[in-house]
Design an enzyme around this catalytic site. Sequence first.
Site, PDB file in Angstrom:
ATOM      1  N   LYS A   1       0.710   4.746   6.861  1.00  0.00           N
ATOM      2  CA  LYS A   1       0.100   5.657   5.892  1.00  0.00           C
ATOM      3  C   LYS A   1       0.603   7.082   6.112  1.00  0.00           C
ATOM      4  O   LYS A   1       1.107   7.424   7.170  1.00  0.00           O
ATOM      5  CB  LYS A   1      -1.431   5.666   6.025  1.00  0.00           C
ATOM      6  CG  LYS A   1      -2.118   4.336   5.808  1.00  0.00           C
ATOM      7  CD  LYS A   1      -2.118   3.905   4.367  1.00  0.00           C
ATOM      8  CE  LYS A   1      -2.865   2.624   4.135  1.00  0.00           C
ATOM      9  NZ  LYS A   1      -2.109   1.415   4.385  1.00  0.00           N
TER      10      LYS A   1
ATOM     11  N   SER B   1       0.811  -1.223   0.000  1.00  0.00           N
ATOM     12  CA  SER B   1       0.000   0.000   0.000  1.00  0.00           C
ATOM     13  C   SER B   1       0.845   1.275   0.000  1.00  0.00           C
ATOM     14  O   SER B   1       0.365   2.333  -0.369  1.00  0.00           O
ATOM     15  CB  SER B   1      -0.970   0.028   1.178  1.00  0.00           C
ATOM     16  OG  SER B   1      -0.296   0.309   2.389  1.00  0.00           O
TER      17      SER B   1
END
Length: 144
Positions: free
Chosen positions: A102, A66
């Site tokens: 993230k 990701s």
Amino acid sequence: MSEAINTQIIEILRPEISELKIPFVGDIAAGFPSAAEDFVTDSIDLNELLIEHKESTFLARVKGSSMDNDFKDRDLLVIDRSLEWEENKIALCYVDGAFTLKRIKINNGKCFLVPSNKDFPLIEVNYEQGVFVWGIVRYSIRKH
């Protein structure tokens, strides 16, 4: 030896801090060739370079894709838990009972956890979800 904390998604390690001096040859040109250094002029202690707050610094290994535009699977991250989160910093966050890596973005008063790989969705978060920033990524180490 490092102390390990195993989670569902990420392996977090507390580094054993001791002096780790590596010979340093100086700056190397990445453009046009320059005169080569014929001898080592100094050394660098990697712990001193990478770890500012030893009691709050951990290592973690990236798993998954990701964050592919920032990190690759198996990259080693130096994460500092004492740093405050800020807009655009990459953080190890705890959301819905699991860790995720993230970039933090604020937009119109809302907080988003943003993957660098566009194939993954944004995650909108708030305090009611029990989300918290566990630490901020300071360095990444990649084997080539």
